[in-house]
Design a protein around this motif. Structure first.
Motif, PDB file in Angstrom:
ATOM      1  N   ASN A  84      -7.516   0.458  -6.621  1.00 35.05           N
ATOM      2  CA  ASN A  84      -8.302   1.482  -7.322  1.00 35.05           C
ATOM      3  C   ASN A  84      -9.682   1.698  -6.717  1.00 35.05           C
ATOM      4  O   ASN A  84     -10.577   2.230  -7.370  1.00 35.05           O
ATOM      5  CB  ASN A  84      -8.437   1.139  -8.812  1.00 35.05           C
ATOM      6  N   SER A  85      -9.876   1.287  -5.467  1.00 33.24           N
ATOM      7  CA  SER A  85     -11.156   1.521  -4.801  1.00 33.24           C
ATOM      8  C   SER A  85     -11.011   2.665  -3.804  1.00 33.24           C
ATOM      9  O   SER A  85      -9.911   2.953  -3.325  1.00 33.24           O
ATOM     10  CB  SER A  85     -11.632   0.257  -4.076  1.00 33.24           C
ATOM     11  N   GLY A  86     -12.115   3.312  -3.488  1.00 29.15           N
ATOM     12  CA  GLY A  86     -12.091   4.401  -2.522  1.00 29.15           C
ATOM     13  C   GLY A  86     -11.191   5.535  -2.964  1.00 29.15           C
ATOM     14  O   GLY A  86     -11.016   5.811  -4.160  1.00 29.15           O
ATOM     15  N   ASP A  87     -10.585   6.210  -2.013  1.00 31.12           N
ATOM     16  CA  ASP A  87      -9.626   7.280  -2.284  1.00 31.12           C
ATOM     17  C   ASP A  87      -8.336   6.617  -2.742  1.00 31.12           C
ATOM     18  O   ASP A  87      -7.690   5.901  -1.966  1.00 31.12           O
ATOM     19  CB  ASP A  87      -9.420   8.105  -1.013  1.00 31.12           C
TER      20      ASP A  87
ATOM     21  N   GLU B 281      -4.010   5.019 -10.836  1.00 32.39           N
ATOM     22  CA  GLU B 281      -3.583   5.326 -12.206  1.00 32.39           C
ATOM     23  C   GLU B 281      -2.170   5.904 -12.254  1.00 32.39           C
ATOM     24  O   GLU B 281      -1.553   5.972 -13.318  1.00 32.39           O
ATOM     25  CB  GLU B 281      -4.565   6.309 -12.854  1.00 32.39           C
ATOM     26  N   LYS B 282      -1.625   6.288 -11.100  1.00 33.43           N
ATOM     27  CA  LYS B 282      -0.279   6.837 -11.047  1.00 33.43           C
ATOM     28  C   LYS B 282       0.783   5.751 -10.851  1.00 33.43           C
ATOM     29  O   LYS B 282       1.968   6.060 -10.668  1.00 33.43           O
ATOM     30  CB  LYS B 282      -0.165   7.856  -9.907  1.00 33.43           C
ATOM     31  N   ASN B 283       0.399   4.498 -10.903  1.00 32.07           N
ATOM     32  CA  ASN B 283       1.324   3.407 -10.606  1.00 32.07           C
ATOM     33  C   ASN B 283       2.609   3.418 -11.440  1.00 32.07           C
ATOM     34  O   ASN B 283       3.676   3.089 -10.902  1.00 32.07           O
ATOM     35  CB  ASN B 283       0.612   2.061 -10.772  1.00 32.07           C
TER      36      ASN B 283
ATOM     37  N   HIS C 299       0.476   1.575  -0.960  1.00 32.53           N
ATOM     38  CA  HIS C 299       0.706   2.267   0.315  1.00 32.53           C
ATOM     39  C   HIS C 299      -0.374   3.328   0.526  1.00 32.53           C
ATOM     40  O   HIS C 299      -0.975   3.411   1.606  1.00 32.53           O
ATOM     41  CB  HIS C 299       2.097   2.892   0.285  1.00 32.53           C
ATOM     42  N   TYR C 300      -0.616   4.126  -0.492  1.00 34.11           N
ATOM     43  CA  TYR C 300      -1.622   5.184  -0.379  1.00 34.11           C
ATOM     44  C   TYR C 300      -2.999   4.589  -0.128  1.00 34.11           C
ATOM     45  O   TYR C 300      -3.756   5.072   0.723  1.00 34.11           O
ATOM     46  CB  TYR C 300      -1.642   6.024  -1.664  1.00 34.11           C
ATOM     47  N   TRP C 301      -3.334   3.527  -0.846  1.00 34.89           N
ATOM     48  CA  TRP C 301      -4.643   2.882  -0.668  1.00 34.89           C
ATOM     49  C   TRP C 301      -4.803   2.391   0.766  1.00 34.89           C
ATOM     50  O   TRP C 301      -5.856   2.556   1.380  1.00 34.89           O
ATOM     51  CB  TRP C 301      -4.803   1.710  -1.631  1.00 34.89           C
ATOM     52  N   LEU C 302      -3.748   1.797   1.307  1.00 35.53           N
ATOM     53  CA  LEU C 302      -3.807   1.286   2.671  1.00 35.53           C
ATOM     54  C   LEU C 302      -4.025   2.425   3.661  1.00 35.53           C
ATOM     55  O   LEU C 302      -4.820   2.309   4.601  1.00 35.53           O
ATOM     56  CB  LEU C 302      -2.520   0.534   3.003  1.00 35.53           C
TER      57      LEU C 302
ATOM     58  N   TYR D 260       3.834   9.002   8.988  1.00 32.19           N
ATOM     59  CA  TYR D 260       4.785   8.870   7.882  1.00 32.19           C
ATOM     60  C   TYR D 260       4.091   9.071   6.542  1.00 32.19           C
ATOM     61  O   TYR D 260       4.620   9.758   5.652  1.00 32.19           O
ATOM     62  CB  TYR D 260       5.459   7.497   7.929  1.00 32.19           C
ATOM     63  N   SER D 261       2.913   8.500   6.380  1.00 33.89           N
ATOM     64  CA  SER D 261       2.189   8.607   5.116  1.00 33.89           C
ATOM     65  C   SER D 261       1.820  10.054   4.812  1.00 33.89           C
ATOM     66  O   SER D 261       1.960  10.523   3.669  1.00 33.89           O
ATOM     67  CB  SER D 261       0.933   7.742   5.144  1.00 33.89           C
ATOM     68  N   GLU D 262       1.342  10.770   5.800  1.00 40.14           N
ATOM     69  CA  GLU D 262       0.984  12.182   5.605  1.00 40.14           C
ATOM     70  C   GLU D 262       2.204  12.988   5.165  1.00 40.14           C
ATOM     71  O   GLU D 262       2.135  13.808   4.243  1.00 40.14           O
ATOM     72  CB  GLU D 262       0.421  12.757   6.907  1.00 40.14           C
TER      73      GLU D 262
END
Length: 283
Positions: free
Chosen positions: A47-50, A54-56, A65-68, A195-197
């Motif tokens: 929950n830090s940065g971008d 909350e969608k967990n 994954h998104y945080w990384l 892949y993430s994008e």
């Protein structure tokens, strides 16, 4: 990204409660859903940065994954494991099972070691879980276990955003009977970013179109979708794939055996359901 991380690889270990988890030699434990959790695990949080912490309940391990992707320490290779599921880099069998159970005490005494990934990626493009096998195509399994309507929305969204992936989607979902599960992977940094994008652009658009179920299990819709999309991505890019079995950490062997039997029973029931109900194939 930060530059103070010293390991060759950064393998997330997604955690949501106090329990055993690997935390050395490249493993990076992270608390998922930290924005809505009442506990503090004393590790990195999603929950830090971008973030989408909350969608967990709907995105599952994908919040880590998104945080990384957006905030994680710099590394040559990126990956994702779970606090009770790890890649088995040293299977003892020539033809290992998809999942092997190991007690927590064994994991503490002999934690999984990440090998020299440079040697692996000289031959392969990605590491994923040894596929789970079903006696019927994956779209039938998804329709029986989840929501056909959601899967149709996913297909339509993919075709709108990335029509070049349509044939790979058909091949994996409509013709294949196996797939690598758990959203577990290891891949080089540039591949991870690409892949993430691709993945999150699809899921965020699908999120605008689906109705989230009130059932907490079915509400994990984007985690389920991502499992299939990872396989679509691998197929589309013709990635040379290293399949590894999964170590599942279990507290009680009897409990683990019971869960395995229940999972087998669930698959058998799904097969019966498919044979005796009119599940219309995806168009």
């Amino acid at each position: 990204m930060k530059s103070d991380y010293k390991h060759q690889a950064l393998i997330l270990v997604c955690c949501h409660k106090k329990d055993y988890f690997c935390k050395e030699n490249g493993y990076f434990p992270i608390q998922v859903g930290a924005a809505i959790s009442k506990i503090d695990l004393g590790i990195a949080k999603d929950n830090s940065g971008d973030n989408i912490s909350e969608k967990n309940p709907n995105f599952c391990e994908l919040t880590a994954h998104y945080w990384l992707w957006k905030n994680g320490p710099d590394s040559k290779y990126y990956g994702l494991n779970h606090y009770r599921r790890y890649f088995n880099f040293h299977p003892s069998m020539i033809l290992p099972l998809s999942i092997t159970n190991r007690r927590e005490e064994e994991m503490i005494q002999h934690p999984p070691v990440i090998p020299d990934l440079d040697s692996i990626f000289k031959r392969y493009d990605i590491v994923v879980a040894k596929p789970l096998q079903y006696p019927y195509p994956l779209y039938m399994h998804y329709c029986a276990a989840h929501s056909k309507e959601d899967l149709l929305i996913l297909e339509h969204t993919l075709n709108e955003l990335y029509p070049e992936y349509a044939s790979s989607f058909d091949e994996i979902l409509k013709h294949s009977t196996h797939f690598s599960a758990y959203n577990m992977f290891i891949m080089p940094k540039d591949r991870f970013v690409h892949y993430s994008e691709w993945l999150f652009s699809i899921l965020f658009e699908v999120e605008k179109r689906v109705k989230i179920s009130n059932d907490p299990v079915q509400a994990r819709v984007f985690g389920y979708m991502a499992e299939r999309l990872l396989n679509v991505y691998v197929h589309h890019h013709h990635l040379k794939t290293k399949f590894l079995p999964i170590i599942k950490v279990s507290e009680e062997p009897k409990s683990s055996k019971f869960k395995v039997k229940m999972a087998s029973l669930k698959n058998s029931l799904a097969e019966v359901l498919i044979k005796h109900t009119k599940l219309i194939p995806l168009k």
